[in-house]
Design a protein around this motif. Structure first.
Motif, PDB file in Angstrom:
ATOM      1  N   GLY A   6      -3.723   3.975  -1.163  1.00 36.02           N
ATOM      2  CA  GLY A   6      -3.131   4.031  -2.506  1.00 36.02           C
ATOM      3  C   GLY A   6      -2.712   5.444  -2.865  1.00 36.02           C
ATOM      4  O   GLY A   6      -3.320   6.099  -3.716  1.00 36.02           O
ATOM      5  N   THR A   7      -1.652   5.941  -2.222  1.00 41.20           N
ATOM      6  CA  THR A   7      -1.195   7.328  -2.426  1.00 41.20           C
ATOM      7  C   THR A   7      -0.810   7.585  -3.873  1.00 41.20           C
ATOM      8  O   THR A   7      -1.115   8.650  -4.421  1.00 41.20           O
ATOM      9  CB  THR A   7       0.050   7.618  -1.539  1.00 41.20           C
ATOM     10  OG1 THR A   7      -0.204   7.161  -0.226  1.00 41.20           O
ATOM     11  CG2 THR A   7       0.404   9.083  -1.554  1.00 41.20           C
ATOM     12  N   SER A  28       0.632   8.894  -6.991  1.00 37.60           N
ATOM     13  CA  SER A  28       1.287  10.163  -7.301  1.00 37.60           C
ATOM     14  C   SER A  28       1.039  11.228  -6.237  1.00 37.60           C
ATOM     15  O   SER A  28       1.726  12.239  -6.200  1.00 37.60           O
ATOM     16  CB  SER A  28       0.751  10.687  -8.632  1.00 37.60           C
ATOM     17  OG  SER A  28      -0.617  11.046  -8.473  1.00 37.60           O
ATOM     18  N   ARG A  72       1.787   1.201  -0.426  1.00 39.08           N
ATOM     19  CA  ARG A  72       2.519  -0.031  -0.099  1.00 39.08           C
ATOM     20  C   ARG A  72       3.867  -0.140  -0.813  1.00 39.08           C
ATOM     21  O   ARG A  72       4.687  -0.981  -0.473  1.00 39.08           O
ATOM     22  CB  ARG A  72       1.678  -1.272  -0.432  1.00 39.08           C
ATOM     23  CG  ARG A  72       1.491  -1.519  -1.908  1.00 39.08           C
ATOM     24  CD  ARG A  72       0.683  -2.777  -2.177  1.00 39.08           C
ATOM     25  NE  ARG A  72       1.438  -3.996  -1.967  1.00 39.08           N
ATOM     26  CZ  ARG A  72       2.249  -4.558  -2.868  1.00 39.08           C
ATOM     27  NH1 ARG A  72       2.436  -3.977  -4.037  1.00 39.08           N
ATOM     28  NH2 ARG A  72       2.866  -5.686  -2.590  1.00 39.08           N
ATOM     29  N   GLY A  87      -2.601  -0.961   3.109  1.00 39.37           N
ATOM     30  CA  GLY A  87      -3.919  -0.353   3.265  1.00 39.37           C
ATOM     31  C   GLY A  87      -5.019  -1.306   3.695  1.00 39.37           C
ATOM     32  O   GLY A  87      -6.065  -0.860   4.182  1.00 39.37           O
ATOM     33  N   MET A 132      -5.428  -3.729  -5.698  1.00 44.05           N
ATOM     34  CA  MET A 132      -5.022  -3.517  -4.305  1.00 44.05           C
ATOM     35  C   MET A 132      -4.338  -4.816  -3.885  1.00 44.05           C
ATOM     36  O   MET A 132      -4.945  -5.886  -3.944  1.00 44.05           O
ATOM     37  CB  MET A 132      -6.252  -3.250  -3.450  1.00 44.05           C
ATOM     38  CG  MET A 132      -5.953  -2.978  -1.998  1.00 44.05           C
ATOM     39  SD  MET A 132      -7.484  -2.551  -1.150  1.00 44.05           S
ATOM     40  CE  MET A 132      -6.856  -2.229   0.502  1.00 44.05           C
TER      41      MET A 132
HETATM   42  N1  SAH Z   1      -4.563   7.717  -5.716  1.00 43.68           N
HETATM   43  C1  SAH Z   1      -3.462   7.628  -6.672  1.00 43.68           C
HETATM   44  C2  SAH Z   1      -3.669   6.576  -7.746  1.00 43.68           C
HETATM   45  C3  SAH Z   1      -3.493   5.287  -7.215  1.00 43.68           C
HETATM   46  S1  SAH Z   1      -3.054   3.927  -8.208  1.00 43.68           S
HETATM   47  C4  SAH Z   1      -3.183   8.940  -7.327  1.00 43.68           C
HETATM   48  O1  SAH Z   1      -3.903   9.913  -7.081  1.00 43.68           O
HETATM   49  O2  SAH Z   1      -2.192   9.013  -8.076  1.00 43.68           O
HETATM   50  C5  SAH Z   1      -3.194   2.764  -6.852  1.00 43.68           C
HETATM   51  C6  SAH Z   1      -2.086   2.837  -5.828  1.00 43.68           C
HETATM   52  O3  SAH Z   1      -2.451   1.949  -4.771  1.00 43.68           O
HETATM   53  C7  SAH Z   1      -0.731   2.351  -6.326  1.00 43.68           C
HETATM   54  O4  SAH Z   1       0.239   3.315  -6.058  1.00 43.68           O
HETATM   55  C8  SAH Z   1      -0.493   1.068  -5.546  1.00 43.68           C
HETATM   56  O5  SAH Z   1       0.879   0.828  -5.259  1.00 43.68           O
HETATM   57  C9  SAH Z   1      -1.285   1.337  -4.285  1.00 43.68           C
HETATM   58  N2  SAH Z   1      -1.699   0.147  -3.514  1.00 43.68           N
HETATM   59  C10 SAH Z   1      -2.106  -1.081  -3.979  1.00 43.68           C
HETATM   60  N3  SAH Z   1      -2.416  -1.895  -2.958  1.00 43.68           N
HETATM   61  C11 SAH Z   1      -2.199  -1.186  -1.804  1.00 43.68           C
HETATM   62  C12 SAH Z   1      -2.318  -1.481  -0.423  1.00 43.68           C
HETATM   63  N4  SAH Z   1      -2.706  -2.694   0.019  1.00 43.68           N
HETATM   64  N5  SAH Z   1      -2.009  -0.517   0.476  1.00 43.68           N
HETATM   65  C13 SAH Z   1      -1.598   0.706   0.062  1.00 43.68           C
HETATM   66  N6  SAH Z   1      -1.455   1.049  -1.235  1.00 43.68           N
HETATM   67  C14 SAH Z   1      -1.752   0.120  -2.163  1.00 43.68           C
END
Ligand code: SAH
Length: 223
Positions: A96-97, A99, A118, A145, A217
């Motif tokens: 969950g990258t 930002s 994703r 992820g 997620m």
């Molecule tokens: N770590 C981030 C905040 C994340 S919010 C920061 O520091 O800003 C959660 C993020 O997880 C969202 O961008 C969302 O699109 C991503 N996400 C959700 N399910 C996912 C998956 N299966 N694989 C990868 N990313 C995912």
């Protein structure tokens, strides 16, 4: 802490706001000095904020970023980071990258960071933003992820920053022995923060912490 190139124009106001944010986190129970130092260093206001919200970047709040996602509340990021017990040189996978803020915090702590998103547009945005902010060695991946990153496994630590409906087996498999997975688990309004430590190939210790609220997620990639 490593001496790094900081390519943005810093104003005294932002330095002050960041220090105050770090002090606030300490009062809320974040005790790891390295973690607090990282929060006082990473320019949160430059991480993909809606420009209308930039002035509030150092409040302890979550904010909307691109593509309907959020940058987590600083306390939540600090809490998860502290639970990971990051040591210099460790290989860490973030799910969950978003930002890129959490990835930058881990990089600031000296970790070798791999991060998966994703949503393609967020991935593109953040992959180009991180080097501009002085974090060129964070490795960004567009993918799901739930599957982790088998080509780069095993990892010392894995951090999930979205609400997981269950604990993906693939992530536990991709941990080194002694490795730690921090993951908010639950499908309702709130999730319980859990920490799994891989004691040996066959033994996993589970610890349960406080409740938090994350965006879900979701399976698969989004174009
Ligand atoms: N770590 C981030 C905040 C994340 S919010 C920061 O520091 O800003 C959660 C993020 O997880 C969202 O961008 C969302 O699109 C991503 N996400 C959700 N399910 C996912 C998956 N299966 N694989 C990868 N990313 C995912």
């Amino acid at each position: 802490m490593k001496d790094r190139y900081r390519p943005w124009n810093e104003s005294a106001r932002e330095t002050g706001l960041r220090k105050r944010m770090a002090q606030g986190l300490k009062q809320k129970g974040i005790t790891d000095e390295n973690v607090l130092h990282a929060f006082a260093s990473v320019p949160r206001h430059l991480f993909a904020f809606d420009s209308a919200l930039i002035g509030r970047a150092y409040d302890d709040n979550a904010f909307p970023i691109a593509e309907g996602q959020t940058i987590s509340q600083p306390f939540t990021v600090a809490y998860q980071t502290q639970m990971l017990e990051v040591k210099k040189g460790e290989k860490i996978l973030e799910i969950g990258t978003g930002s890129g803020y959490q990835a930058a915090i881990l990089d600031e702590l000296g970790a070798r960071v791999f991060t998966i998103e994703r949503v393609k547009k967020l991935f593109d945005l953040t992959k180009s933003l991180l080097p501009q902010l002085g974090y060129p060695t964070v490795k960004c991946f567009y993918g799901d992820g739930f599957q982790g990153l088998p080509a780069f496994a095993p990892f010392d630590k894995i951090l999930v920053t979205a609400a997981a409906p269950f604990v993906p087996d693939d992530l536990l498999k991709q941990l080194k022995t002694g490795g730690i997975l921090v993951i908010p688990v639950g499908e309702g309004d709130t999730q319980l923060m859990k920490r799994f430590t891989k004691i040996s190939e066959s033994e996993i210790k589970e610890e349960v912490f406080d409740a938090f609220r994350f965006v879900p997620m979701l399976p698969g990639k989004k174009i």
